[in-house]
Design a protein around this motif. Structure first.
Motif, short mmCIF file in Angstrom:
data_model
loop_
_atom_site.label_atom_id
_atom_site.label_comp_id
_atom_site.label_asym_id
_atom_site.label_seq_id
_atom_site.Cartn_x
_atom_site.Cartn_y
_atom_site.Cartn_z
N PHE C 255 0.85 -1.19 0.00
CA PHE C 255 0.00 0.00 0.00
C PHE C 255 0.89 1.24 0.00
O PHE C 255 2.05 1.18 0.39
CB PHE C 255 -0.92 0.01 1.23
CG PHE C 255 -0.19 0.30 2.51
CD1 PHE C 255 0.01 1.64 2.94
CD2 PHE C 255 0.33 -0.71 3.28
CE1 PHE C 255 0.71 1.90 4.11
CE2 PHE C 255 1.02 -0.45 4.45
CZ PHE C 255 1.22 0.86 4.88
N CYS C 261 -4.60 9.83 0.12
CA CYS C 261 -5.17 8.72 -0.64
C CYS C 261 -4.35 7.44 -0.47
O CYS C 261 -3.12 7.49 -0.42
CB CYS C 261 -5.14 9.04 -2.14
SG CYS C 261 -6.56 9.94 -2.65
N SER C 263 -3.18 3.91 -2.25
CA SER C 263 -3.09 3.07 -3.45
C SER C 263 -2.63 1.69 -3.00
O SER C 263 -1.81 1.57 -2.08
CB SER C 263 -2.07 3.63 -4.44
OG SER C 263 -2.35 4.97 -4.73
N PHE C 264 -3.16 0.66 -3.67
CA PHE C 264 -2.78 -0.71 -3.32
C PHE C 264 -2.29 -1.45 -4.55
O PHE C 264 -2.77 -1.23 -5.66
CB PHE C 264 -4.00 -1.47 -2.75
CG PHE C 264 -4.40 -1.02 -1.38
CD1 PHE C 264 -3.79 -1.58 -0.25
CD2 PHE C 264 -5.36 -0.02 -1.21
CE1 PHE C 264 -4.16 -1.16 1.02
CE2 PHE C 264 -5.72 0.39 0.07
CZ PHE C 264 -5.12 -0.17 1.18
N SER C 265 -1.35 -2.33 -4.34
CA SER C 265 -0.96 -3.25 -5.42
C SER C 265 -1.93 -4.42 -5.43
O SER C 265 -2.72 -4.60 -4.51
CB SER C 265 0.45 -3.79 -5.18
OG SER C 265 0.43 -4.77 -4.15
N PRO C 296 1.22 7.27 -7.87
CA PRO C 296 1.26 6.39 -6.69
C PRO C 296 0.90 4.95 -7.00
O PRO C 296 1.52 4.03 -6.48
CB PRO C 296 0.24 7.01 -5.74
CG PRO C 296 0.15 8.43 -6.13
CD PRO C 296 0.44 8.51 -7.60
N GLU C 297 -0.11 4.72 -7.86
CA GLU C 297 -0.50 3.33 -8.14
C GLU C 297 0.63 2.58 -8.82
O GLU C 297 0.85 1.40 -8.59
CB GLU C 297 -1.72 3.25 -9.07
CG GLU C 297 -2.84 4.22 -8.77
CD GLU C 297 -2.47 5.64 -9.21
OE1 GLU C 297 -2.04 5.84 -10.36
OE2 GLU C 297 -2.59 6.55 -8.35
N LYS C 298 1.35 3.26 -9.70
CA LYS C 298 2.47 2.60 -10.37
C LYS C 298 3.59 2.35 -9.37
O LYS C 298 4.21 1.28 -9.36
CB LYS C 298 2.98 3.48 -11.52
CG LYS C 298 4.11 2.81 -12.29
CD LYS C 298 4.59 3.62 -13.49
CE LYS C 298 5.92 3.04 -13.99
NZ LYS C 298 6.57 3.92 -14.96
N VAL C 300 3.44 1.79 -6.16
CA VAL C 300 3.20 0.68 -5.23
C VAL C 300 3.20 -0.66 -5.94
O VAL C 300 3.68 -1.67 -5.40
CB VAL C 300 1.91 0.92 -4.41
CG1 VAL C 300 0.67 0.74 -5.26
CG2 VAL C 300 1.86 0.01 -3.18
N ARG C 301 2.73 -0.68 -7.18
CA ARG C 301 2.78 -1.93 -7.94
C ARG C 301 4.22 -2.28 -8.29
O ARG C 301 4.62 -3.45 -8.24
CB ARG C 301 1.95 -1.83 -9.22
CG ARG C 301 0.44 -1.79 -8.94
CD ARG C 301 -0.37 -1.83 -10.25
NE ARG C 301 -0.09 -3.02 -11.02
CZ ARG C 301 0.32 -3.04 -12.29
NH1 ARG C 301 0.47 -1.90 -12.97
NH2 ARG C 301 0.58 -4.17 -12.91
#
Lengths: 338, 338, 338, 338, 338, 338
Positions: C255, C261, C263-265, C296-298, C300-301
């Protein structure tokens, strides 16, 4: 004062059968990465200089492994290019006693280093970053492309006021038939460009085609080396005489010719563990002495002791610190250090 | 008749780079567990005695591994305590020819052995279980706690009528600056308590501060050792003179002083595979001879042969049986045994 | 654009029993050198940044070996000091299936790093050379000297406008009894100084003493992490939830909380070869994403995939390139690459 | 309270090809020493009992190596005889997935153990030193000499009030043609002498020639085991049901029948690293539980967990401590222990 | 009845990093010698046929080692020529779980095999000594010289009444840009000459440029393979469908098309240890079945089981005997064989 | 012209502790397969002859591994039978300097070779396929069955006009008490059947019971060997005198007696790496010289050089080519071959 010294040369993968097995007896290889330039600048980095390698490695796993290994040796990697597909390799089967060691090469002519295109290296930019550059006769034997890189970089360094070092290192198998004839003009060109040259009387006789009526090696040396220095305007010429004894020991004496004078090291006799790369350790000692301004007698004794110690460690690359070499110059064999 | 003999000493983990690589070249270590006391009582167990170790090991995986290894060596483990957190360690890089071996220690002062609190060992109970006890100068160098354990146990054994054996084994790096001055009172106290002492003339000169006008080692030995025996009331003093030759061989001669007489072994010259622990093999031979009532000449020849063989096996710990030592005392080099 | 990122942390020697043997079964160890800081900056160097380590190594063979190894990993060594006598070490016995892995430490408190005196590091000079600095809770647990270095360097970097990254990494065994109480003020001080923090809800509950009425981990996380960010003014907080399955696989979800906000992987499940250091790979991914300005999503992934791959290579230190991580983010398991 | 427990059995040298190579692919073997008796008493020693082995080893290098190895395992060696010329050996090629492991024996009938002459062991003297003795069906299969030793020692122990433990362990390849017929009278004699027996319903059906109309294994078990206990007057009968799954895991359930009641462990499913010796771990758990007076349910759960853990370590010999087994009984798979 | 079967193909040296290390982490390689032809005829020799290799090895240490290794595999060596200077090599880094294996080639185009001059092989003489010959698409990709040898030998065998076997084995990296276009005419020529072909619907689509409106693999297969058989007059076409699962297992199903009928093996799922060479094991099973006159269903099941077992042994070369394959076709996973 | 030469003899598995560890120190063994016959015909195959082995191997994994190894050595395997259950084995612990090597045998009398039943070998059929056959005194010592095979095969070869070679190779431990008396009639029978015999004056004195008044070895040799040749009608008798020096070197001189004349090699002194099998290398050199019709002086010098080189390679089996032996006969120690 530490200097910035680069070597231009190929990185080889050394694949060695452990112990004394033959390739047809074993199923294991130990690998390291080496090369004349690698060995020389790694030793110089160990002495406190900045040691650069100018070379080209493939952009694959083997190239990554080689680059990591060079960093481990303390070599500055900013002048190492990545490109091409292959790495030069050689297989080593250790000899024992009367059975000689055996080296088998892969096709190094296709290596990333030996296929570096024209324009690959920015000679002037490299020259601006270094105080001295080292070349050797092995690279000179490769092909016209490599020879062009060598001579261009030598000229660029010279022009910038840097020193050019050349190790004659003639390998008959690389030049093929009529090798001495093919090699001579390239060697002469390199000698003209060089400030420090590693060679002995055999190079003068065979590669440069000089002649001596003497039959004793030392007499030949003392006649021919001054002639070479004069003819090609070389400031320092240094080298060794080696003999291989029956009992697994070698005997080595170094010489250095400078300002029309010869200096010699003691004649050293010692047990040999790994002979490959010991000549590069000698060269690194000469370069270090010259860069640091040692008196010639100290330089040649330091270089001979560096070479002696290099016979006692595994791998091509010298591992001794300046302190260890100085101790080997002065003390007898010691008990465990603890 | 077999005796019950204990050594009081630290167990060290020996972490050795295989072959002749340096720590910065390899990625593998072989480990064993050793120590002066370990080596001595393991050898004595091999000769048929009961060999106890009085020591302290951590209660973790390393301590388990050490305890298992000591059992494998034949050491009785009922006097080994578990407690504390750390095990002393040393790293060994093998030398070759002119390149000396190199030993690097971890922080042994924090080891379970060196932090054993007052009250850890029941001196009298231990003394009741043994006929003789062995100490060495390495433990004596550690700290006041260890020195207290040593002297208390020595006194308890003495009181019970057992023999006290002391190996001087002075290590300059452990005593630090002004080491001889710091060490002397402790050495003197130990000598007063001891029946059998392993030392030579150098210990007399440096550690005990004695003086000889002689310059030859043997003459110094023959002057000073009787003086030590007399001054400290020591029944048996034994030791060796070692010289290290250029060709990977050592030369060794043992002596034993008892009843105001010197006995000497032949001067032995032999190839060396692993030098560490060879002094402990000599000590074990002296102790065995004394415990079994050998004539002094036989004892010193047995001890010298035991030491010689210990140079030919890997690891710190002697591995030769009494039969193998006796054979090495009498026969020349043999062909394969099959 | 590549950044200059330093980690301040200890270099540990990892001594691993090969295969699945216990220390009491084997006699061989493989050794490498690692540490949270080592792992993080090595990974960042692999992603194209300049990765510095601020640390202190002993001036002996072990220190030489560690320094060579760090260079091999691509770590810039100009901020590594030499001094002191010891290197922290840990022994690793690999678990198998239901049998857990076991780690045994040497006395790291005596290490060169943990005994670096006041004045050892020039905080401002270091800060001038870097864009960001990484610390972790393991170093924070050591002693007051180390804590002083950490906080002083953090402040110096902050003052120069650099970023401070802190990985909470609470290790109960290092803080001892009442550990959370002892640790809290130091953790709070670090959080106040930090821009990026690696932690999860457990750190909030145990170390910072926060409270949640929720029982589900994810709900706790979503309640507490924003509270931490607010209270300590932290811009980015990231971490993972891991579960260990019966069949030698782990399940991991990352996360990242930023700009209020989460974001999660994806939840990743994968076979595990070497679990140690996988958290550092996650941290390196977060740092890289932040330094490069990934959404952020990228980030954390990317970090979760980096961590997943780190479970599949030997050693503590992540070895994957950015390209390999990106491929692992997008493709399913592939056949041999040839 | 710790007991003194002996096993009577052969020591085998296990020569294992490392990894998953076949004998015709490799050139390396790892060797250890094991045997049913070795495995059982080593485990019992680890649980705090005194574990003796009654056996016979050759008086050569192999015998020395075996004896050292047994001491390392914690086995008391005072009842081990030296004599004869050979050691039983087996070669192990590890299977992988659908490819089964393969065991190839040397001629163990000529071993020191199997050629021990009448009069070799003083049964009564041994019986006087122990509280219980363990035998297994493998030794029983060897020859009349060994069978005579087994039965004589069993009677001597029984007469002295000690317990007799018998593991049925029927190996078809050892009894040859009409094996069950040949084996039956010997098995019956052993059952009559035994207090604790390791077996399951298959032994009852095949070796003892009993019959059940049931087809389900558990139903057969619950019918036949009480019948065996009654007929041969055995106090405790325990054993396992194992199934081998496709994914490199095994499933195991232990049972224990005592005082006319069955107790069962949970059905355990786990990844398998080294299956050999896992049955001996189960037996050691049963013996420990009985010796310590555990309630039957605890004993069988302890034995099953001991067996499960034994599948996760290399070698035939269980290596888990009582604490580790108890933890495996209660906890789920854990992360690294550090 | 055993047949005499030759393969024409290159011998490669496989240099594999042990365990799961990368080339940049390790310093050891295991080496073996393999190649499609090597693998196929070695397996056929194991099934009782005479397996010849038609190839060319360098006349140096590497060539000696390769030749010795091929003999060890049971390959008849009378048709192996010595000449040229180099051996093709590939380096293998094992993947783990989500991390794929990685293969890096040396410059095989300069190998002794790929530089064999016109006139090197006496096609007719070879054809006279064999009943069948095997070629593969890898050799076909090399250069015109090799292609000339392939086609000439295929024709000579055909003329003598022998069978021609062709494994399509298209490797994109070897044909380069527009590879399918370059490859097509050569593949078509080989298909016209062949009696048995190993391929699947992808080869038909990509290499032969055929088209199917179906989207399901099996439907494509059942449409295109009969069309290929008809167009190129091929008697037997066989191949596999493989899928790679997340849990380190693969799923495989074999098919065989003959006399206008398809036969399929069961769909097999199994753990994978070494995937390389498993396709050659399938081919060897098909050839064996055809040579022995098995019914098609038995042949394809035998080939699939042979391929499955080849995934469980180390190295490229199948090691299973006919008996082991038959057992794997019929039995479930077994316990240790002893 | 190359000949077809068979040896009749046992294949032994050699299990060697790596390095200089004892069996009780190590846990690893390297294994190879050898035997007098194996060594001799492997060397002859290397010299260009067809080298057959007539022997019997078990039909299990060990037999498969042995058969593969023999093929690797270049030995033709069509006369090797499979049957019986066991393989002879010996364990080798390497000596160092004054510590001799140690060999420990398994029970070879139960081996497949030593239990081959009457009728196992078709003597006449074998004789029809070969030009010469080699036997040795080790096989002759085994049992009556083996002796019957030896003598029957020798007679069959003689009858077909082939040559019989016999290496006396008396091993005291194999013949037991009164060995010379037991052995004499068998040795005499073999000598009567032989054309070429390997022996020296000690065999004449001890085994044949001859007598010489001379005390010098060479004088004894020159008196007794001609007497043996005359009495038993042997055409060629050859052998060596060996002495073992203190510095890890051996000294060797070969002799050959033929046509009533002695030829001697130089006295060779050389470092020894692996002494086992060096006598077989000498025998192979004598056989090669005789088969090729070398002049006697060349034959004995070739055989001595072959034996010298065999001391420098690992394993029992000579690995030198004819070219390497010729070079060793003429050149001094060389530098690396590259």
């Amino acid at each position: 004062m530490p200097k910035r010294i680069a070597a231009f040369g190929e990185v080889m993968m050394r694949l060695q059968v452990p112990g004394y097995d033959l390739l047809s007896q074993s199923n294991i290889l130990n690998y390291t990465f080496s090369g004349t330039g690698v060995n020389v600048v790694s030793a110089l980095a160990r002495f406190g200089h900045t040691g650069h390698l100018v070379s080209r490695l493939p952009g694959n796993s083997l190239g990554d492994a080689a680059a990591a290994y060079l960093r481990k040796l303390g070599i500055a990697s900013s002048l190492i290019h990545r490109g091409g597909n292959y790495l030069g390799m050689y297989f080593l089967e250790n000899g024992f006693g009367v059975r000689p060691s055996r080296v088998t090469y892969s096709n190094r002519l296709e290596s990333s280093f030996n296929t570096a295109p024209a324009g690959e290296y920015d000679y002037d930019d490299i020259a601006a970053q270094i105080d001295a550059v080292h070349f050797c006769g092995i690279s000179l034997a490769m092909n016209d492309g490599v020879r062009h890189h060598i001579k261009s970089l030598a000229r660029a360094v010279k022009q910038r006021g840097g020193s050019v070092i050349f190790d004659c290192n003639y390998r008959p198998s690389l030049w093929g038939e009529d090798g001495y004839v093919k090699a001579k003009p390239h060697y002469e060109e390199m000698l003209h460009l060089s400030d420090i040259v590693i060679m002995n009387e055999k190079d003068a006789i065979y590669t440069l085609g000089m002649f001596s009526e003497k039959t004793d090696r030392t007499e030949q040396l003392m006649e021919l080396i001054p002639a070479v220095a004069k003819q090609y305007q070389v400031q320092v010429i240094a080298g060794t005489h080696r003999s291989i004894n029956n009992d697994n020991t070698h005997t080595l004496r170094g010489f250095l010719f400078k300002n029309e004078c010869f200096s010699f090291s003691e004649q050293l006799t010692f047990s040999v563990y790994d002979r490959i790369g010991a000549g590069d350790a000698f060269a690194s000692g000469i370069i270090h002495g010259e860069m640091e301004g040692f008196p010639p007698e100290k330089t040649v004794r330091f270089a001979a002791a560096a070479s002696m110690l290099a016979h006692t460690v595994s791998g091509d690359t010298p591992m001794a610190s300046e302190m260890e070499i100085v101790r080997a110059m002065t003390e007898s064999v010691g008990d465990i250090e603890r």
